[in-house]
Scaffold this active site. Sequence first.
Site, PDB file in Angstrom:
ATOM      1  N   ASP A  18      -5.074  -3.786  -1.976  1.00  0.00           N
ATOM      2  CA  ASP A  18      -6.543  -3.862  -2.034  1.00  0.00           C
ATOM      3  C   ASP A  18      -7.006  -4.105  -3.471  1.00  0.00           C
ATOM      4  OD1 ASP A  18      -5.534  -1.333  -2.580  1.00  0.00           O
ATOM      5  OD2 ASP A  18      -7.209  -0.243  -1.689  1.00  0.00           O
TER       6      ASP A  18
ATOM      7  N   ASP B  40      -1.042 -12.795   4.488  1.00  0.00           N
ATOM      8  CA  ASP B  40      -1.934 -13.626   5.291  1.00  0.00           C
ATOM      9  C   ASP B  40      -3.332 -13.628   4.661  1.00  0.00           C
ATOM     10  OD1 ASP B  40      -2.845 -15.137   7.347  1.00  0.00           O
ATOM     11  OD2 ASP B  40      -2.564 -13.637   8.918  1.00  0.00           O
TER      12      ASP B  40
ATOM     13  N   LYS C  30       0.864  -1.182   0.000  1.00  0.00           N
ATOM     14  CA  LYS C  30       0.000   0.000   0.000  1.00  0.00           C
ATOM     15  C   LYS C  30       0.901   1.234   0.000  1.00  0.00           C
ATOM     16  CE  LYS C  30      -4.021   0.326   1.071  1.00  0.00           C
ATOM     17  NZ  LYS C  30      -5.116   0.818   0.212  1.00  0.00           N
TER      18      LYS C  30
ATOM     19  N   ASP D  55      -4.989 -16.649   1.796  1.00  0.00           N
ATOM     20  CA  ASP D  55      -6.235 -17.363   2.136  1.00  0.00           C
ATOM     21  C   ASP D  55      -7.279 -17.146   1.047  1.00  0.00           C
ATOM     22  OD1 ASP D  55      -5.247 -18.409   4.430  1.00  0.00           O
ATOM     23  OD2 ASP D  55      -6.838 -17.655   5.732  1.00  0.00           O
TER      24      ASP D  55
END
Length: 368
Positions: free
Chosen positions: A225, A249, A192, A253
Amino acid sequence: MSNPSLLILAGDGIGPEVMAEVKKIIAWYGDKRALRFEISDDLVGGCAYDAHGTPLTDETMAKAQAADAVLLGAVGGPKYDNLDFSVKPERGLLRLRKEMDLYANLRPAQCFDALADFSSLKKDVVAGLDIMIVRELTSGVYFGEPRGIFTEGNERVGINTQRYTESEIARVARSAFELARKRGNKVCSMEKANVMESGILWREVVQKVHDEEYHDVQLSHMYADAGAMQLTRWPKQFDVIVTDNLFGDLLSDLAAMLTGSLGMLPSASLGAPMANGRPKALYEPVHGSAPDIAGQGKANPIACILSFAMALRYSFDQGAEADRLEKAVEKVLADGLRTADLMGPEGGSPVSTSAMGDAVIAALDASL
Ligand code: NAD
């Protein structure tokens, strides 16, 4: 030359059940491909606590440091939920990762054609998907100081610190570029940089490592994002994604679930090269100890089997044999074999853990 050493830590719950199938496959490689390992078994997690009062003894830690690779099943279970934090089963796993300094966590997200219907996304979006997420594992906001819950005036404040050094970023970037060279030669770095200084540094260092050492690899940058959106919109645009501990993380997933069941997902955690040139390495399925199905012969051993395939590829330079094992898994699935976790709503008759392992071995035999 002596055989490479493999430390097996089957752990708790379904860990020993799925590892039993991997051991059959290791024996197959010894018999049929003259690929032999010095195997030693030891305890980690709740079973180690039961035997020694600690989830990982110093002796086992030393064995892990000395092994050419460690293969782990799973740790934990309700029996240990009320233990003190310092001796919980997961602490054994965390200690292994930390003391072996396993800074690059590799999470492949691969969709076998036979399971494409399992994804929550449309079949054509995921069929044939094969991406690798490289997550920085030993630094960032999960480790940065200061951290804690403090009192400021009349209220409490929770603090965690995102912190990355240039060398921490550079080494995980190198892992990603090296991997890309063995795959589709593309890396997308996610951070980011628009709102975080650590993200600005991340982007600069990844670019520098690329320009100086890996200019043959295609590099792009994406805000994390936007990366999450792109992963669900058109995941096949990616080859290797490299990102920090926190974003990794979440994104790993997300990517994993594009492909269906938890019982299918392997992982590798790699550290710096040892004196023999092999990286420090721990291979393990992504799933936990699944206490709800432990001891019933229902567990899917494929995640653990594919973790061993990763060990063949990344620790033992046996890429062709890793391909052979992955193709054997693919064939078994294409033939319609399913453990219970892979049964669709239409039902059917699931096979047991050991029947799935035997079928993979039959497919390996057929590959010769
Ligand atoms: P879990 O991954 O153990 O299970 C989640 C669900 O997926 C369960 O319904 C389980 O039956 C199913 N599942 C998982 N692996 C499967 C497989 N191979 N085949 C078929 N079904 C499978 O996660 P959880 O229930 O949140 O945690 C259970 C225990 O495992 C806890 O003690 C947790 O702390 C621990 N855990 C350990 C690890 C690890 O060892 N790396 C990872 C996650 C959780």
